[in-house]
Design a protein around this motif. Structure first.
Motif, PDB file in Angstrom:
ATOM      1  N   PHE A 116      21.090  12.538 -22.309  1.00 22.30           N
ATOM      2  CA  PHE A 116      21.789  12.820 -23.564  1.00 22.30           C
ATOM      3  C   PHE A 116      22.281  14.265 -23.612  1.00 22.30           C
ATOM      4  CE2 PHE A 116      21.831  14.178 -28.037  1.00 22.30           C
ATOM      5  CZ  PHE A 116      22.712  13.231 -28.562  1.00 22.30           C
ATOM      6  N   ALA A 117      21.498  15.176 -23.004  1.00 23.33           N
ATOM      7  CA  ALA A 117      21.843  16.606 -23.051  1.00 23.33           C
ATOM      8  C   ALA A 117      22.886  17.000 -22.011  1.00 23.33           C
ATOM      9  CB  ALA A 117      20.575  17.435 -22.835  1.00 23.33           C
ATOM     10  N   MET A 118      23.100  16.177 -21.001  1.00 26.38           N
ATOM     11  CA  MET A 118      23.938  16.573 -19.872  1.00 26.38           C
ATOM     12  C   MET A 118      25.364  16.989 -20.253  1.00 26.38           C
ATOM     13  SD  MET A 118      22.912  16.850 -16.719  1.00 26.38           S
ATOM     14  CE  MET A 118      21.867  15.489 -16.208  1.00 26.38           C
ATOM     15  N   PRO A 119      26.039  16.301 -21.164  1.00 25.87           N
ATOM     16  CA  PRO A 119      27.412  16.725 -21.506  1.00 25.87           C
ATOM     17  C   PRO A 119      27.520  18.152 -22.016  1.00 25.87           C
ATOM     18  CG  PRO A 119      27.031  14.477 -22.287  1.00 25.87           C
ATOM     19  CD  PRO A 119      25.704  15.011 -21.813  1.00 25.87           C
ATOM     20  N   TYR A 120      26.415  18.725 -22.529  1.00 28.32           N
ATOM     21  CA  TYR A 120      26.464  20.120 -22.982  1.00 28.32           C
ATOM     22  C   TYR A 120      26.804  21.060 -21.835  1.00 28.32           C
ATOM     23  CZ  TYR A 120      24.536  18.982 -27.575  1.00 28.32           C
ATOM     24  OH  TYR A 120      24.354  18.485 -28.844  1.00 28.32           O
ATOM     25  N   LEU A 121      26.393  20.704 -20.618  1.00 29.90           N
ATOM     26  CA  LEU A 121      26.638  21.578 -19.478  1.00 29.90           C
ATOM     27  C   LEU A 121      28.117  21.629 -19.101  1.00 29.90           C
ATOM     28  CD1 LEU A 121      23.609  20.817 -17.119  1.00 29.90           C
ATOM     29  CD2 LEU A 121      23.951  22.766 -18.637  1.00 29.90           C
ATOM     30  N   LEU A 122      28.893  20.682 -19.579  1.00 31.84           N
ATOM     31  CA  LEU A 122      30.319  20.664 -19.262  1.00 31.84           C
ATOM     32  C   LEU A 122      31.132  21.549 -20.200  1.00 31.84           C
ATOM     33  CD1 LEU A 122      30.702  16.833 -18.591  1.00 31.84           C
ATOM     34  CD2 LEU A 122      30.585  18.662 -16.908  1.00 31.84           C
ATOM     35  N   ARG A 123      30.486  22.100 -21.214  1.00 28.62           N
ATOM     36  CA  ARG A 123      31.211  22.925 -22.186  1.00 28.62           C
ATOM     37  C   ARG A 123      31.391  24.367 -21.727  1.00 28.62           C
ATOM     38  NH1 ARG A 123      28.549  20.786 -27.905  1.00 28.62           N
ATOM     39  NH2 ARG A 123      29.058  18.561 -27.577  1.00 28.62           N
ATOM     40  N   ARG A 124      30.652  24.764 -20.695  1.00 29.74           N
ATOM     41  CA  ARG A 124      30.836  26.055 -20.041  1.00 29.74           C
ATOM     42  C   ARG A 124      30.702  27.253 -20.986  1.00 29.74           C
ATOM     43  NH1 ARG A 124      32.329  25.073 -15.083  1.00 29.74           N
ATOM     44  NH2 ARG A 124      33.368  23.119 -14.553  1.00 29.74           N
ATOM     45  N   CYS A 176      24.844  23.924 -11.774  1.00 27.47           N
ATOM     46  CA  CYS A 176      25.936  23.031 -11.363  1.00 27.47           C
ATOM     47  C   CYS A 176      27.304  23.445 -11.884  1.00 27.47           C
ATOM     48  CB  CYS A 176      25.652  21.603 -11.813  1.00 27.47           C
ATOM     49  SG  CYS A 176      24.308  20.819 -10.901  1.00 27.47           S
ATOM     50  N   ARG A 177      27.356  23.844 -13.135  1.00 29.84           N
ATOM     51  CA  ARG A 177      28.674  24.138 -13.711  1.00 29.84           C
ATOM     52  C   ARG A 177      29.287  25.423 -13.148  1.00 29.84           C
ATOM     53  NH1 ARG A 177      29.312  27.879 -17.713  1.00 29.84           N
ATOM     54  NH2 ARG A 177      27.458  28.818 -18.689  1.00 29.84           N
ATOM     55  N   HIS A 178      28.500  26.216 -12.446  1.00 30.43           N
ATOM     56  CA  HIS A 178      29.002  27.469 -11.877  1.00 30.43           C
ATOM     57  C   HIS A 178      29.482  27.301 -10.433  1.00 30.43           C
ATOM     58  CE1 HIS A 178      27.518  29.694 -15.343  1.00 30.43           C
ATOM     59  NE2 HIS A 178      26.342  29.100 -15.204  1.00 30.43           N
ATOM     60  N   VAL A 179      29.184  26.141  -9.823  1.00 32.72           N
ATOM     61  CA  VAL A 179      29.519  25.929  -8.408  1.00 32.72           C
ATOM     62  C   VAL A 179      30.962  25.463  -8.277  1.00 32.72           C
ATOM     63  CG1 VAL A 179      28.985  24.609  -6.336  1.00 32.72           C
ATOM     64  CG2 VAL A 179      27.132  25.394  -7.826  1.00 32.72           C
ATOM     65  N   ARG A 180      31.756  26.200  -7.515  1.00 37.96           N
ATOM     66  CA  ARG A 180      33.153  25.837  -7.287  1.00 37.96           C
ATOM     67  C   ARG A 180      33.425  25.449  -5.833  1.00 37.96           C
ATOM     68  NH1 ARG A 180      35.095  23.686 -11.392  1.00 37.96           N
ATOM     69  NH2 ARG A 180      34.869  24.903 -13.289  1.00 37.96           N
ATOM     70  N   LYS A 181      32.453  25.682  -4.964  1.00 38.67           N
ATOM     71  CA  LYS A 181      32.616  25.328  -3.557  1.00 38.67           C
ATOM     72  C   LYS A 181      31.441  24.433  -3.146  1.00 38.67           C
ATOM     73  CE  LYS A 181      35.229  29.481  -2.370  1.00 38.67           C
ATOM     74  NZ  LYS A 181      35.323  30.676  -1.496  1.00 38.67           N
ATOM     75  N   PRO A 182      31.563  23.123  -3.405  1.00 37.08           N
ATOM     76  CA  PRO A 182      30.461  22.187  -3.150  1.00 37.08           C
ATOM     77  C   PRO A 182      29.984  22.188  -1.699  1.00 37.08           C
ATOM     78  CG  PRO A 182      32.155  21.147  -4.485  1.00 37.08           C
ATOM     79  CD  PRO A 182      32.717  22.443  -4.015  1.00 37.08           C
ATOM     80  N   ARG A 183      30.893  22.437  -0.745  1.00 38.32           N
ATOM     81  CA  ARG A 183      30.498  22.394   0.659  1.00 38.32           C
ATOM     82  C   ARG A 183      29.436  23.457   0.965  1.00 38.32           C
ATOM     83  NH1 ARG A 183      33.113  20.237   5.099  1.00 38.32           N
ATOM     84  NH2 ARG A 183      34.970  19.913   3.819  1.00 38.32           N
ATOM     85  N   LYS A 184      29.685  24.693   0.534  1.00 42.89           N
ATOM     86  CA  LYS A 184      28.716  25.766   0.766  1.00 42.89           C
ATOM     87  C   LYS A 184      27.425  25.511   0.001  1.00 42.89           C
ATOM     88  CE  LYS A 184      32.036  29.451   1.782  1.00 42.89           C
ATOM     89  NZ  LYS A 184      32.553  30.790   1.393  1.00 42.89           N
ATOM     90  N   LEU A 243      25.632  17.878  -9.064  1.00 44.11           N
ATOM     91  CA  LEU A 243      24.344  17.381  -9.555  1.00 44.11           C
ATOM     92  C   LEU A 243      23.537  16.769  -8.418  1.00 44.11           C
ATOM     93  CD1 LEU A 243      23.833  15.202 -12.768  1.00 44.11           C
ATOM     94  CD2 LEU A 243      22.682  14.645 -10.643  1.00 44.11           C
ATOM     95  N   PHE A 244      24.186  15.887  -7.649  1.00 48.84           N
ATOM     96  CA  PHE A 244      23.463  15.216  -6.569  1.00 48.84           C
ATOM     97  C   PHE A 244      23.174  16.153  -5.398  1.00 48.84           C
ATOM     98  CE2 PHE A 244      24.522  11.490  -8.980  1.00 48.84           C
ATOM     99  CZ  PHE A 244      23.419  10.678  -8.773  1.00 48.84           C
ATOM    100  N   ILE A 245      24.003  17.168  -5.224  1.00 46.27           N
ATOM    101  CA  ILE A 245      23.677  18.185  -4.231  1.00 46.27           C
ATOM    102  C   ILE A 245      22.417  18.939  -4.667  1.00 46.27           C
ATOM    103  CG2 ILE A 245      24.434  20.357  -3.174  1.00 46.27           C
ATOM    104  CD1 ILE A 245      27.308  19.299  -3.309  1.00 46.27           C
ATOM    105  N   THR A 246      22.310  19.204  -5.976  1.00 51.23           N
ATOM    106  CA  THR A 246      21.139  19.897  -6.517  1.00 51.23           C
ATOM    107  C   THR A 246      19.867  19.079  -6.320  1.00 51.23           C
ATOM    108  OG1 THR A 246      22.570  20.896  -8.203  1.00 51.23           O
ATOM    109  CG2 THR A 246      20.198  21.020  -8.584  1.00 51.23           C
ATOM    110  N   LEU A 247      20.004  17.762  -6.233  1.00 53.07           N
ATOM    111  CA  LEU A 247      18.840  16.889  -6.080  1.00 53.07           C
ATOM    112  C   LEU A 247      18.365  16.763  -4.625  1.00 53.07           C
ATOM    113  CD1 LEU A 247      19.823  13.959  -8.496  1.00 53.07           C
ATOM    114  CD2 LEU A 247      18.070  15.705  -8.882  1.00 53.07           C
ATOM    115  N   ILE A 248      19.103  17.326  -3.682  1.00 50.69           N
ATOM    116  CA  ILE A 248      18.726  17.203  -2.273  1.00 50.69           C
ATOM    117  C   ILE A 248      17.301  17.694  -1.996  1.00 50.69           C
ATOM    118  CG2 ILE A 248      19.215  18.081   0.058  1.00 50.69           C
ATOM    119  CD1 ILE A 248      22.191  17.910  -0.601  1.00 50.69           C
ATOM    120  N   PRO A 249      16.863  18.853  -2.538  1.00 51.91           N
ATOM    121  CA  PRO A 249      15.489  19.305  -2.261  1.00 51.91           C
ATOM    122  C   PRO A 249      14.400  18.352  -2.762  1.00 51.91           C
ATOM    123  CG  PRO A 249      16.825  21.144  -3.021  1.00 51.91           C
ATOM    124  CD  PRO A 249      17.643  19.901  -3.237  1.00 51.91           C
ATOM    125  N   VAL A 250      14.753  17.425  -3.653  1.00 50.52           N
ATOM    126  CA  VAL A 250      13.765  16.438  -4.110  1.00 50.52           C
ATOM    127  C   VAL A 250      13.203  15.654  -2.922  1.00 50.52           C
ATOM    128  CG1 VAL A 250      13.404  14.351  -5.502  1.00 50.52           C
ATOM    129  CG2 VAL A 250      14.773  16.231  -6.412  1.00 50.52           C
TER     130      VAL A 250
END
Length: 341
Positions: A121-129, A160-168, A258-265
């Motif tokens: 429910f809270a996730m859309p708040y992160l898109l408001r930057r 997540c909202r600060h990442v502009r280069k997903p590959r790195k 988001l899913f890149i952030t979950l990799i360390p899980v």
């Protein structure tokens, strides 16, 4: 006065009602007796006291455990689909995928479900930057932690909202994952977690180590990553079509991160399979992501993304439920107060 309701909306409502009925009025599952006992005892549950507060509130208001569960799953389902609808044009796909893949586990794991609903429910708040929205999301994370302490991991989504280069970012999180795996098998991760949490159940979770079974987890996550990659690529290269999703471009990038952030899980899953919940709870965002792609390709019968998705879904359903079909799907489908079960 004639009110026109589209066929798609009717289908979404019908599937959502099925989900709510199966979850809200389920009368038996592997965790049912434990949660019933906890509700009646008014056990606050240590540092996860938020769940105890919710229990006590409904208990004092005179709700039976059945009514408590019904309220939680009705409101929870509404919150999930309301939030997801903000970032997808294909909610019908999301509710169907949720019914097939996630619903059964959510109906069993009540505490994890409530914690996940708060985060979703809270996730859309992160898109408001903006800082205010970040603070609101952090508050929701804190609330979720009082229900299930594993939600502490979701604080990383503030990145997540600060990442502009997903590959790195992918390379960085992959390196973190391998480092965490080494630390896990060396016993360092468990010691750090126990130092901060000091909980008997958490200590039990951190003492085990995965053997070759961990390869299954890696396989599922790798295929998930491939799915998201192909989905993103198809949207980028469908000339003249991507404009349909201009408003969703930021949310697509966010879900990718988001899913890149979950990799360390995966490193935590080397310690205990229970941590897969952190990934499973976020699958609704992958469904939203894929649903948008399938809107582009709705006139096409076959695409790489669709082929990989159906293979992924088949594998995940077998993985989650194959060895425990009776205690999961069958319990949810056949034990329901509305149907006399």
């Amino acid at each position: 006065m004639h009110i026109k309701v589209g066929k798609k909306r009717i289908e979404i409502i019908a599937i959502a009602i099925i989900i709510i009925v199966l979850m809200a009025f389920n009368s038996d599952n592997p965790d049912y007796a434990n949660y019933l006992s906890r509700y009646n005892r008014q056990d606050f549950g240590g540092m996860e006291g938020g769940f105890g507060v919710i229990n006590r509130l409904f208990y004092k208001l005179g709700f039976s455990f059945i009514q408590f569960r019904a309220f939680v799953y009705i409101i929870g389902s509404a919150a999930i689909f309301y939030s997801i609808n903000k970032i997808t044009l294909n909610l019908r796909f999301v509710v169907v995928a949720y019914l097939l893949v996630i619903m059964s586990m959510d109906a069993i794991q009540l505490r994890n479900y409530i914690a996940s609903v708060i985060i979703i429910f809270a996730m859309p708040y992160l898109l408001r930057r903006n800082i205010k929205s970040d603070i609101i999301f952090a508050i929701f994370c804190l609330a979720s932690m009082t229900i299930h302490v594993s939600s502490i991991y979701y604080f990383l989504l503030l990145i997540c909202r600060h990442v502009r280069k997903p590959r790195k970012y992918f390379y960085f999180m992959t390196m973190m994952c391998f480092g965490l795996i080494v630390m896990t098998y060396a016993g360092v991760t468990g010691r750090i977690i126990n130092r901060f949490l000091r909980d008997g159940r958490t200590y039990t979770y951190t003492q085990s180590r995965a053997a070759w079974g961990i390869m299954v987890y890696f396989a599922v996550f790798i295929v998930t990553a491939v799915l998201i990659k192909y989905s993103f690529r198809e949207k980028m290269f469908k000339h003249g079509e991507f404009e349909l999703f201009e408003d969703l471009r930021d949310s697509d990038l966010f879900i990718l991160n988001l899913f890149i952030t979950l990799i360390p899980v995966l490193g935590l899953m080397c310690m205990n399979a229970i941590f897969v919940r952190l990934i499973r709870s976020m699958f609704v965002f992958m469904f939203a992501f894929l649903g948008n792609t399938f809107m582009i390709n709705k006139k096409l019968s076959v695409t790489k993304t669709k082929i990989i998705f159906w293979a992924w879904m088949f594998f995940v359903i077998i993985w989650f439920y194959g060895g425990a079909f009776k205690e999961t799907y069958l319990y949810i489908l056949t034990n329901n107060f509305l149907f006399g079960g």
